[in-house]
Design a protein around this motif. Structure first.
Motif, PDB file in Angstrom:
ATOM      1  N   UNK A  86      37.000 -22.709  31.582  1.00  0.00           N
ATOM      2  CA  UNK A  86      37.197 -21.352  31.078  1.00  0.00           C
ATOM      3  C   UNK A  86      38.182 -20.516  31.875  1.00  0.00           C
ATOM      4  N   UNK A  87      38.456 -19.349  31.320  1.00  0.00           N
ATOM      5  CA  UNK A  87      39.421 -18.428  31.930  1.00  0.00           C
ATOM      6  C   UNK A  87      38.964 -17.919  33.295  1.00  0.00           C
ATOM      7  N   UNK A  88      37.659 -17.756  33.477  1.00  0.00           N
ATOM      8  CA  UNK A  88      37.143 -17.243  34.749  1.00  0.00           C
ATOM      9  C   UNK A  88      37.464 -18.173  35.907  1.00  0.00           C
ATOM     10  N   UNK A  89      37.692 -19.442  35.629  1.00  0.00           N
ATOM     11  CA  UNK A  89      38.091 -20.405  36.657  1.00  0.00           C
ATOM     12  C   UNK A  89      39.609 -20.512  36.742  1.00  0.00           C
ATOM     13  N   UNK A  90      40.259 -20.694  35.595  1.00  0.00           N
ATOM     14  CA  UNK A  90      41.680 -21.017  35.593  1.00  0.00           C
ATOM     15  C   UNK A  90      42.597 -19.852  35.969  1.00  0.00           C
ATOM     16  N   UNK A  91      42.309 -18.660  35.479  1.00  0.00           N
ATOM     17  CA  UNK A  91      43.215 -17.547  35.794  1.00  0.00           C
ATOM     18  C   UNK A  91      43.252 -17.230  37.285  1.00  0.00           C
ATOM     19  N   UNK A  92      42.104 -17.105  37.964  1.00  0.00           N
ATOM     20  CA  UNK A  92      42.182 -16.895  39.418  1.00  0.00           C
ATOM     21  C   UNK A  92      42.834 -18.072  40.142  1.00  0.00           C
ATOM     22  N   UNK A  93      42.532 -19.292  39.702  1.00  0.00           N
ATOM     23  CA  UNK A  93      43.125 -20.473  40.345  1.00  0.00           C
ATOM     24  C   UNK A  93      44.645 -20.407  40.267  1.00  0.00           C
ATOM     25  N   UNK A  94      45.171 -20.069  39.100  1.00  0.00           N
ATOM     26  CA  UNK A  94      46.629 -20.028  38.951  1.00  0.00           C
ATOM     27  C   UNK A  94      47.220 -18.813  39.666  1.00  0.00           C
ATOM     28  N   UNK A  95      46.514 -17.702  39.649  1.00  0.00           N
ATOM     29  CA  UNK A  95      47.008 -16.508  40.334  1.00  0.00           C
ATOM     30  C   UNK A  95      47.003 -16.689  41.852  1.00  0.00           C
ATOM     31  N   UNK A  96      46.076 -17.497  42.366  1.00  0.00           N
ATOM     32  CA  UNK A  96      45.970 -17.697  43.814  1.00  0.00           C
ATOM     33  C   UNK A  96      46.911 -18.767  44.356  1.00  0.00           C
ATOM     34  N   UNK A  97      47.567 -19.516  43.478  1.00  0.00           N
ATOM     35  CA  UNK A  97      48.467 -20.575  43.946  1.00  0.00           C
ATOM     36  C   UNK A  97      49.582 -20.022  44.853  1.00  0.00           C
ATOM     37  N   UNK A  98      50.230 -18.907  44.494  1.00  0.00           N
ATOM     38  CA  UNK A  98      51.229 -18.349  45.425  1.00  0.00           C
ATOM     39  C   UNK A  98      50.614 -17.937  46.763  1.00  0.00           C
ATOM     40  N   UNK A  99      49.366 -17.481  46.739  1.00  0.00           N
ATOM     41  CA  UNK A  99      48.691 -17.123  47.985  1.00  0.00           C
ATOM     42  C   UNK A  99      48.465 -18.363  48.853  1.00  0.00           C
ATOM     43  N   UNK A 100      48.114 -19.487  48.237  1.00  0.00           N
ATOM     44  CA  UNK A 100      47.953 -20.733  48.992  1.00  0.00           C
ATOM     45  C   UNK A 100      49.269 -21.164  49.642  1.00  0.00           C
ATOM     46  N   UNK A 101      50.350 -20.992  48.915  1.00  0.00           N
ATOM     47  CA  UNK A 101      51.674 -21.327  49.464  1.00  0.00           C
ATOM     48  C   UNK A 101      51.975 -20.443  50.669  1.00  0.00           C
ATOM     49  N   UNK A 102      51.763 -19.144  50.509  1.00  0.00           N
ATOM     50  CA  UNK A 102      52.000 -18.208  51.607  1.00  0.00           C
ATOM     51  C   UNK A 102      51.080 -18.524  52.792  1.00  0.00           C
ATOM     52  N   UNK A 103      49.799 -18.808  52.513  1.00  0.00           N
ATOM     53  CA  UNK A 103      48.835 -19.081  53.571  1.00  0.00           C
ATOM     54  C   UNK A 103      49.216 -20.319  54.373  1.00  0.00           C
ATOM     55  N   UNK A 104      49.694 -21.357  53.696  1.00  0.00           N
ATOM     56  CA  UNK A 104      50.128 -22.566  54.408  1.00  0.00           C
ATOM     57  C   UNK A 104      51.280 -22.241  55.353  1.00  0.00           C
ATOM     58  N   UNK A 105      52.215 -21.442  54.888  1.00  0.00           N
ATOM     59  CA  UNK A 105      53.362 -21.075  55.726  1.00  0.00           C
ATOM     60  C   UNK A 105      52.955 -20.128  56.852  1.00  0.00           C
ATOM     61  N   UNK A 106      52.130 -19.149  56.537  1.00  0.00           N
ATOM     62  CA  UNK A 106      51.720 -18.161  57.531  1.00  0.00           C
ATOM     63  C   UNK A 106      50.872 -18.800  58.630  1.00  0.00           C
ATOM     64  N   UNK A 107      49.868 -19.614  58.221  1.00  0.00           N
ATOM     65  CA  UNK A 107      48.961 -20.193  59.213  1.00  0.00           C
ATOM     66  C   UNK A 107      49.655 -21.187  60.126  1.00  0.00           C
ATOM     67  N   UNK A 108      50.779 -21.721  59.678  1.00  0.00           N
ATOM     68  CA  UNK A 108      51.507 -22.694  60.495  1.00  0.00           C
ATOM     69  C   UNK A 108      52.524 -22.043  61.420  1.00  0.00           C
ATOM     70  N   UNK A 109      52.753 -20.758  61.228  1.00  0.00           N
ATOM     71  CA  UNK A 109      53.787 -20.076  61.999  1.00  0.00           C
ATOM     72  C   UNK A 109      55.167 -20.264  61.428  1.00  0.00           C
ATOM     73  N   UNK A 110      55.264 -20.840  60.216  1.00  0.00           N
ATOM     74  CA  UNK A 110      56.572 -21.077  59.600  1.00  0.00           C
ATOM     75  C   UNK A 110      57.202 -19.783  59.106  1.00  0.00           C
ATOM     76  N   UNK A 111      56.396 -18.767  58.866  1.00  0.00           N
ATOM     77  CA  UNK A 111      56.935 -17.460  58.461  1.00  0.00           C
ATOM     78  C   UNK A 111      57.149 -16.616  59.705  1.00  0.00           C
ATOM     79  N   UNK A 112      58.296 -15.974  59.799  1.00  0.00           N
ATOM     80  CA  UNK A 112      58.512 -15.108  60.970  1.00  0.00           C
ATOM     81  C   UNK A 112      57.576 -13.909  60.932  1.00  0.00           C
ATOM     82  N   UNK A 113      57.057 -13.572  62.066  1.00  0.00           N
ATOM     83  CA  UNK A 113      56.158 -12.409  62.169  1.00  0.00           C
ATOM     84  C   UNK A 113      56.995 -11.176  62.415  1.00  0.00           C
TER      85      UNK A 113
END
Length: 117
Positions: A86-113
């Motif tokens: 259902x939408x209650x699962x898929x919409x947040x999952x798809x909306x959070x994908x960019x956050x996962x990308x950012x989190x991987x970069x941020x937590x690794x120090x790949x993004x400049x602070x």
């Protein structure tokens, strides 16, 4: 780490939602599970900032590359009479994908602070 373990322990769940154009879906699911585990372990190690940055970039790229599978899973579920997860699962999952990308970069120090001041 949890996603990597799930790919290895329950690959059939992921094979079912893998787009038809992906060759050798069973092997791809197992390989992606191992890649997720390796990335998580590399992020967790404190000895090499270079390895952490490489892992963050690789996990971010991975999260970007699996986005079409997320869209495919969403379309499959919405085509079902009961709408699957259902939408209650898929919409947040798809909306959070960019956050996962950012989190991987941020937590690794790949993004400049940014310096405050």
């Amino acid at each position: 780490m949890i996603a990597g373990v799930m790919h290895l322990v329950s690959p059939d769940i992921f094979v079912k939602i893998t787009p038809g154009w992906v060759p050798w879906p069973q092997q791809v699911i197992l390989a992606t599970g191992m890649a997720e585990l390796a990335g998580a372990l590399a992020l967790a190690q404190p000895w090499s900032q270079g390895l952490r940055r490489l892992a963050g970039a690789a996990l971010a790229l991975y999260a970007l590359c699996v986005f079409p599978a997320n869209i495919h899973h969403f379309a499959m579920d919405m085509a079902r009479p009961d709408h699957g997860w259902g939408l209650a699962y898929h919409l947040p999952r798809m909306a959070l994908q960019p956050l996962l990308i950012w989190l991987a970069l941020w937590s690794s120090g790949a993004l400049p602070m940014r310096k405050r001041g």
